[in-house]
Motif scaffolding. Structure first.
Motif, PDB file in Angstrom:
ATOM      1  N   CYS A 187      -7.779  18.881   4.382  1.00  0.00           N
ATOM      2  CA  CYS A 187      -6.651  19.801   4.223  1.00  0.00           C
ATOM      3  C   CYS A 187      -6.946  20.938   3.245  1.00  0.00           C
ATOM      4  O   CYS A 187      -6.148  21.860   3.104  1.00  0.00           O
ATOM      5  CB  CYS A 187      -5.408  19.040   3.777  1.00  0.00           C
ATOM      6  N   GLY A 188      -8.064  20.846   2.552  1.00  0.00           N
ATOM      7  CA  GLY A 188      -8.378  21.890   1.580  1.00  0.00           C
ATOM      8  C   GLY A 188      -7.495  21.827   0.350  1.00  0.00           C
ATOM      9  O   GLY A 188      -7.436  22.761  -0.441  1.00  0.00           O
ATOM     10  N   ARG A 189      -6.804  20.721   0.182  1.00  0.00           N
ATOM     11  CA  ARG A 189      -5.968  20.515  -1.005  1.00  0.00           C
ATOM     12  C   ARG A 189      -5.682  19.022  -1.117  1.00  0.00           C
ATOM     13  O   ARG A 189      -5.610  18.312  -0.115  1.00  0.00           O
ATOM     14  CB  ARG A 189      -4.665  21.308  -0.907  1.00  0.00           C
ATOM     15  N   ALA A 190      -5.516  18.588  -2.343  1.00  0.00           N
ATOM     16  CA  ALA A 190      -5.194  17.180  -2.550  1.00  0.00           C
ATOM     17  C   ALA A 190      -3.765  16.899  -2.070  1.00  0.00           C
ATOM     18  O   ALA A 190      -2.910  17.786  -2.066  1.00  0.00           O
ATOM     19  CB  ALA A 190      -5.327  16.837  -4.027  1.00  0.00           C
ATOM     20  N   ILE A 191      -3.538  15.679  -1.647  1.00  0.00           N
ATOM     21  CA  ILE A 191      -2.187  15.227  -1.298  1.00  0.00           C
ATOM     22  C   ILE A 191      -1.887  14.046  -2.217  1.00  0.00           C
ATOM     23  O   ILE A 191      -2.651  13.078  -2.253  1.00  0.00           O
ATOM     24  CB  ILE A 191      -2.114  14.787   0.183  1.00  0.00           C
ATOM     25  N   THR A 192      -0.802  14.149  -2.973  1.00  0.00           N
ATOM     26  CA  THR A 192      -0.491  13.054  -3.895  1.00  0.00           C
ATOM     27  C   THR A 192       0.988  12.710  -3.835  1.00  0.00           C
ATOM     28  O   THR A 192       1.840  13.594  -3.738  1.00  0.00           O
ATOM     29  CB  THR A 192      -0.803  13.429  -5.360  1.00  0.00           C
ATOM     30  N   VAL A 193       1.273  11.423  -3.852  1.00  0.00           N
ATOM     31  CA  VAL A 193       2.667  10.993  -3.971  1.00  0.00           C
ATOM     32  C   VAL A 193       3.054  11.114  -5.447  1.00  0.00           C
ATOM     33  O   VAL A 193       2.379  10.563  -6.324  1.00  0.00           O
ATOM     34  CB  VAL A 193       2.849   9.549  -3.472  1.00  0.00           C
ATOM     35  N   GLN A 194       4.127  11.866  -5.696  1.00  0.00           N
ATOM     36  CA  GLN A 194       4.543  12.132  -7.069  1.00  0.00           C
ATOM     37  C   GLN A 194       5.771  11.334  -7.454  1.00  0.00           C
ATOM     38  O   GLN A 194       5.964  11.020  -8.615  1.00  0.00           O
ATOM     39  CB  GLN A 194       4.885  13.623  -7.221  1.00  0.00           C
ATOM     40  N   ALA A 195       6.628  11.100  -6.477  1.00  0.00           N
ATOM     41  CA  ALA A 195       7.926  10.512  -6.804  1.00  0.00           C
ATOM     42  C   ALA A 195       8.417   9.675  -5.641  1.00  0.00           C
ATOM     43  O   ALA A 195       8.081   9.948  -4.486  1.00  0.00           O
ATOM     44  CB  ALA A 195       8.936  11.629  -7.110  1.00  0.00           C
ATOM     45  N   ALA A 250       2.814   4.273   9.191  1.00  0.00           N
ATOM     46  CA  ALA A 250       2.375   5.131   8.082  1.00  0.00           C
ATOM     47  C   ALA A 250       1.273   6.086   8.532  1.00  0.00           C
ATOM     48  O   ALA A 250       1.200   7.226   8.065  1.00  0.00           O
ATOM     49  CB  ALA A 250       1.899   4.273   6.914  1.00  0.00           C
ATOM     50  N   SER A 251       0.429   5.639   9.452  1.00  0.00           N
ATOM     51  CA  SER A 251      -0.620   6.508   9.996  1.00  0.00           C
ATOM     52  C   SER A 251      -0.002   7.776  10.581  1.00  0.00           C
ATOM     53  O   SER A 251      -0.491   8.886  10.354  1.00  0.00           O
ATOM     54  CB  SER A 251      -1.410   5.748  11.073  1.00  0.00           C
ATOM     55  N   ARG A 305       0.272   3.738  -0.114  1.00  0.00           N
ATOM     56  CA  ARG A 305      -1.088   3.153  -0.178  1.00  0.00           C
ATOM     57  C   ARG A 305      -2.097   3.972   0.631  1.00  0.00           C
ATOM     58  O   ARG A 305      -3.208   4.226   0.169  1.00  0.00           O
ATOM     59  CB  ARG A 305      -1.064   1.712   0.346  1.00  0.00           C
ATOM     60  N   LEU A 306      -1.714   4.391   1.842  1.00  0.00           N
ATOM     61  CA  LEU A 306      -2.647   5.153   2.698  1.00  0.00           C
ATOM     62  C   LEU A 306      -3.055   6.465   2.044  1.00  0.00           C
ATOM     63  O   LEU A 306      -4.225   6.852   2.080  1.00  0.00           O
ATOM     64  CB  LEU A 306      -1.992   5.487   4.043  1.00  0.00           C
ATOM     65  N   ILE A 307      -2.076   7.162   1.478  1.00  0.00           N
ATOM     66  CA  ILE A 307      -2.388   8.456   0.854  1.00  0.00           C
ATOM     67  C   ILE A 307      -3.363   8.256  -0.296  1.00  0.00           C
ATOM     68  O   ILE A 307      -4.280   9.053  -0.500  1.00  0.00           O
ATOM     69  CB  ILE A 307      -1.084   9.161   0.403  1.00  0.00           C
ATOM     70  N   ASP A 308      -3.189   7.162  -0.999  1.00  0.00           N
ATOM     71  CA  ASP A 308      -4.096   6.865  -2.111  1.00  0.00           C
ATOM     72  C   ASP A 308      -5.489   6.483  -1.587  1.00  0.00           C
ATOM     73  O   ASP A 308      -6.508   6.997  -2.041  1.00  0.00           O
ATOM     74  CB  ASP A 308      -3.500   5.713  -2.934  1.00  0.00           C
ATOM     75  N   ARG A 309      -5.496   5.610  -0.584  1.00  0.00           N
ATOM     76  CA  ARG A 309      -6.769   5.119  -0.050  1.00  0.00           C
ATOM     77  C   ARG A 309      -7.602   6.229   0.562  1.00  0.00           C
ATOM     78  O   ARG A 309      -8.820   6.226   0.499  1.00  0.00           O
ATOM     79  CB  ARG A 309      -6.423   4.079   1.022  1.00  0.00           C
ATOM     80  N   ARG A 310      -6.944   7.188   1.215  1.00  0.00           N
ATOM     81  CA  ARG A 310      -7.654   8.255   1.927  1.00  0.00           C
ATOM     82  C   ARG A 310      -7.676   9.560   1.127  1.00  0.00           C
ATOM     83  O   ARG A 310      -7.877  10.638   1.701  1.00  0.00           O
ATOM     84  CB  ARG A 310      -6.966   8.497   3.271  1.00  0.00           C
ATOM     85  N   ALA A 311      -7.484   9.487  -0.183  1.00  0.00           N
ATOM     86  CA  ALA A 311      -7.329  10.697  -0.999  1.00  0.00           C
ATOM     87  C   ALA A 311      -8.470  11.690  -0.775  1.00  0.00           C
ATOM     88  O   ALA A 311      -8.231  12.879  -0.524  1.00  0.00           O
ATOM     89  CB  ALA A 311      -7.212  10.317  -2.479  1.00  0.00           C
ATOM     90  N   ASN A 312      -9.700  11.223  -0.834  1.00  0.00           N
ATOM     91  CA  ASN A 312     -10.834  12.142  -0.703  1.00  0.00           C
ATOM     92  C   ASN A 312     -10.898  12.774   0.683  1.00  0.00           C
ATOM     93  O   ASN A 312     -11.109  13.976   0.823  1.00  0.00           O
ATOM     94  CB  ASN A 312     -12.154  11.407  -0.980  1.00  0.00           C
TER      95      ASN A 312
END
Lengths: 440, 440
Positions: free
Chosen positions: B34-42, B309-310, B21-28
């Motif tokens: 970080c100069g790159r997106a971070i996404t949970v894939q699996a 999670a933080s 949830r955090l990675i999604d909420r703070r995506a932008n």
């Protein structure tokens, strides 16, 4: 193992000399941790002859810090000169423009030119690190810039000036006046001969400006900070705070509000149960409210040669390990323009100390003025004339009675308007004392 | 901008779900920093059907965490399964051996296999980050591994288990028994049905083992830790501590001594003025004594899904930014072999609560036994029979008088020998209670 990382240090005051010594003392450990040796190669300072207890003969000497900053023989430029303009700014700019990473403890420089310097660092692809610029040895920059990126931060606040905290702690513990404690602080070397920069809240404001940018991803906006110092705080205020369950601290506070970011520096009443209320003497503390981590508090030395040097050396090791985050967490171009929340819109509780003229109708008039602005009172303390909180009230005015009010949350605009109305009613003998309350 | 960093998360309990949830909420914000997106894939978890409020349909599912760890479609493996062996260890090992950076919150795994895993990470040239494994959301790993490299650390100690601190805080505030507070903690979800791991001190020991390695640059040596839990602490002890100016906390303490590194977990009396004494409830705190920074204290949430999670997300962003320090600060091959300081050599003050048989000669016998071991007493409290500290003493033994001693610094060996001699004199009615005192 990589080639040694060659450091140039400009400014050899207490902190600069400690940096040179720490790097030498920890040479083996730093080399092991970073996979390369870290060595100070060159230094610059105003007076070459002064005895600093350093083996200067091993180091190259530069009279001009800008020449040191540009010297091809150094890999990292460490700026410990101080000042927002002049040689510090020139040398840091020169180093970054020459493609050299910079470590600085210079809060004034960053508060004024931080975004410009960050742009230069990013353009050159080098680090600009400044852990030591805020709260000395406390790793708050690293925490905000790296550790808490998963959080949306709601508020960052702290005791950021050891001089003020020392004075307030002494005043509280011993019932002494501001002036007496300031003199002691000067005698002990905790305060400058001209203490305005510290006790006026300006040093705290510089540090807060940096924290705000890191916490909220906004451009530094030091001019927006509402600044009040501690010179008007009296023993009577501290005694009243104590009785009501509070302590008084000079806080820098930055809060995300609907109207934008609110930045303010002023004496603040904090509940005794708050971790920050326990912080006494020259110690600093920074607290963060954030959505994921909830509350985090860091407490440690805000000044001192070795403690500040600890932060500088930490910054150097990050560079030695090849770490290069954007100086303010996100690239300068992506920092948001500051949306200033006006101080008049500030919401919170207030402590108000009034010298009320001792005649019929005064209490009713005060209560009416508060009610007109929809200000609710949490407590009212009125003691018999001339004695407040078990001691003579130094702020006592002849023919008047001290009255202390604690309000529930209201706005700055409302409290100011209510107090002005009271003053024009003629029931108030002198300018009221107001201290904002910061809840946990 | 670089390609997105693809994350695989194994374990979808409270922390795992919060990470997604955090990675999604703070995506932008993460992408900007970080100069790159971070996404949970699996993801991988035991039960696919359970409703976690997560959009699992967007994510690839793995029944086997080891298969997830090796999957070429992920760049970083996040292990939140738990346990020192089994799938957690297998999956982390597989990820590192496949050249993938790992983030884990697994203190048991690190306390047991940390050095082995660090070697694998270093061999593969990838990060192994574990901020969440110690004190949850408190950035103590980053502080020790990065921020304080300029320091020689003398001592690291802390409140590392929220369950124990909750129980001790409640016992102190309300005068309740250990058993009553444990039941409340279980009801509120702060303690497990089998609380041994927490209240026995073992969880604290795992975390301490990790801190010791980071602070002193030694191989993890969890087996060397002297561990005592809080089950024997009584309301009488807490009341006596209060009266003598102390609080009782379960601390993990690691100290550099002449005999080596001393590691211990036990109930500890700390002066009320110490920052760590103010930390109540489930909150954690870690304090560091070091030569340059002097004292630094970090206070924050030691558990909870979002707080933990933080820390996990902070670790991921360091990887996204290309930062890769050695897992334990220095490369595993350069960690020193642990030199264990034996517990018998521990030096410090002691609180001793004795049930003294109520007959002539007892006091003299006790004083003699202390004197024989050169133990000096800072204070002695003996109250009239049957009443200690204003309340009935639950530890009262018929025909005996409770006596409380506070010693000046002595050794563990001396105090044990003195107490054994007293027991064999026959003046002591039951096994004495001893609590070590930790000075600031």
């Amino acid at each position: 193992m990589q080639a040694p990382l060659k450091i140039g240090v400009a400014g050899l005051g207490t902190v600069g000399a400690s940096v040179v010594r720490l790097i030498d003392r920890r040479a083996n450990a730093l080399s092991a941790a970073c996979g390369r040796a870290i060595t100070v190669q060159a230094v610059s300072a105003r007076s070459r002859g002064r005895d600093r207890g350093l083996p200067l003969e091993r180091l190259r000497w530069f009279d001009d810090p800008v020449a040191l900053a540009r010297d091809p023989g150094i890999d990292v430029f460490v700026e410990l000169i101080g000042g927002e303009e002049g040689p510090a700014r020139e040398a840091v700019t020169a180093a970054l423009d020459a493609g050299k990473p910079v470590v600085t403890a210079n809060k004034a420089l960053l508060a004024r030119h931080g975004v410009d310097l960050a742009r230069r660092a990013e353009k050159a692809g080098v680090a600009l690190n400044f852990e030591a610029a805020v709260a000395g040895g406390v790793p708050i920059v690293k925490t905000l810039r790296e550790g808490l990126l998963g959080n949306t931060i709601e508020r960052v606040y702290g005791i950021l000036n050891g001089t003020c905290n020392y004075i307030l702690s002494r005043m509280e513990a011993e019932g002494l006046s501001f002036e007496a404690c300031l003199k002691d602080a000067q005698r002990l070397g905790y305060a400058e001969a001209d203490p305005t920069f510290d006790v006026g809240g300006f040093d705290t404001a510089h540090k807060l400006a940096i924290l705000t940018s890191l916490a909220f991803g906004t451009e530094i906006d030091a001019e927006a900070i509402h600044v009040e110092g501690i010179t008007q705080i009296t023993p009577a205020d501290l005694a009243a705070a104590d009785e009501l369950g509070y302590r008084i601290k000079l806080l820098g506070v930055a809060t995300r509000t609907e109207a934008g970011v609110e930045q303010r520096v002023h004496p603040t009443m904090v509940p005794k149960s708050a971790p920050i209320a326990q912080v006494n003497g020259v110690t600093n503390a920074v607290a963060i409210d954030a959505d994921a981590v909830q509350e985090l508090t860091l407490v440690g030395p805000g000044a001192g040669g070795e403690a500040t040097a600890s932060a500088v050396v930490g910054d150097i090791t990050d560079i030695a390990r090849g770490f290069r985050p954007a100086p303010f967490g996100v690239p300068a171009a992506e920092l948001a323009k500051p949306a200033r929340a006006p101080m008049q819109a500030h919401k919170g509780g207030y402590y108000v100390r009034l010298s009320v003229v001792d005649r019929p109708g005064a209490a009713a008039a005060i209560a009416t003025r508060m009610a007109e602005r929809a200000i609710s009172l949490e407590s009212i303390v009125q003691r018999r004339k001339g004695r407040v909180h078990g001691g003579d009230d130094p702020a006592k005015v002849a023919g008047s009675v001290p009255v202390i009010l604690i309000t529930y949350a209201t706005t700055e605009a409302a409290i100011r308007a209510a107090l002005e109305a009271m003053m024009s009613d003629g029931y108030i003998a002198e300018t009221p004392q107001t201290i904002r309350i910061e809840r946990e």
